[in-house]
Design an enzyme around this catalytic site. Sequence first.
Site, short mmCIF file in Angstrom:
data_model
loop_
_atom_site.label_atom_id
_atom_site.label_comp_id
_atom_site.label_asym_id
_atom_site.label_seq_id
_atom_site.Cartn_x
_atom_site.Cartn_y
_atom_site.Cartn_z
N GLU A 297 10.24 -83.66 27.29
CA GLU A 297 10.77 -85.00 27.07
C GLU A 297 9.71 -85.93 26.48
O GLU A 297 9.97 -86.71 25.56
CB GLU A 297 11.26 -85.61 28.40
CG GLU A 297 12.38 -84.83 29.08
CD GLU A 297 11.87 -83.80 30.08
OE1 GLU A 297 10.87 -83.10 29.78
OE2 GLU A 297 12.48 -83.66 31.15
N CYS B 201 11.71 -85.01 35.25
CA CYS B 201 10.92 -85.34 36.45
C CYS B 201 10.76 -86.86 36.52
O CYS B 201 11.19 -87.59 35.64
CB CYS B 201 9.57 -84.64 36.38
SG CYS B 201 8.47 -85.39 35.16
N1 CYT Z 1 12.18 -81.65 33.03
C1 CYT Z 1 11.03 -80.93 32.86
C2 CYT Z 1 10.44 -80.29 33.91
C3 CYT Z 1 9.28 -79.60 33.69
N2 CYT Z 1 8.74 -79.56 32.47
C4 CYT Z 1 9.32 -80.19 31.42
O1 CYT Z 1 8.82 -80.16 30.28
N3 CYT Z 1 10.48 -80.88 31.64
#
Ligand code: CYT
Length: 183
Positions: free
Chosen positions: A58, A86
């Site tokens: 992201e 996250c």
């Molecule tokens: N949502 C995520 C969790 C872990 N790593 C990422 O790049 N994205």
Amino acid sequence: MDYEIFMEQALEQARKAFDQGQFPVGCVIVQDDRVIASGARAGTSGDLSFFSEIDHAEIRALKALESSDVRFIPERAVLFCTMEPCLMCFAAIILAGIRTVVFAYEDVMGGGTGLDRRHLAPLYRDAQITVVPHVLRKKSLDLFHDFFNKDANLYWKDSLLESYTLDQRRESGNKQGCNSEIK
Ligand SMILES: Nc1ccnc(=O)[nH]1
């Protein structure tokens, strides 16, 4: 908007990460039905003693907006991610002014989208943001399953996320046996 079409494009980014031994997360940012930025997870491959917790898909997609040839208009943008954002990424998405987030596979260990924002500072507390979960969930789950099944991949090995992912795959395998409609 057809969420599955754009989630497929996020999944392509996730597969790109997977092929490089990276944690398989991909992200695209869509504006007016067109992908204007994308990102694949980095910083997690091999047996590094240090994994990057900055290079999330992201964040890399948000960074890529800087070199996009389309002017970013946050209110018209939708962010697609193959794993639930996250806390760090959810905050960055809110700060960027994006109002819709679509994800595939829930992050039971570190997901940030279920946060109760009522006690946070106004910028976070008052943000109007819609989260759409579980679009093409099974395709993303399968990628994480394959990631955790490879001995060479050490990122989040023996974690809650790993055991949950292996469990979920077993469950969806069972369900599929009696219900062919499950994706
Ligand atoms: N949502 C995520 C969790 C872990 N790593 C990422 O790049 N994205």
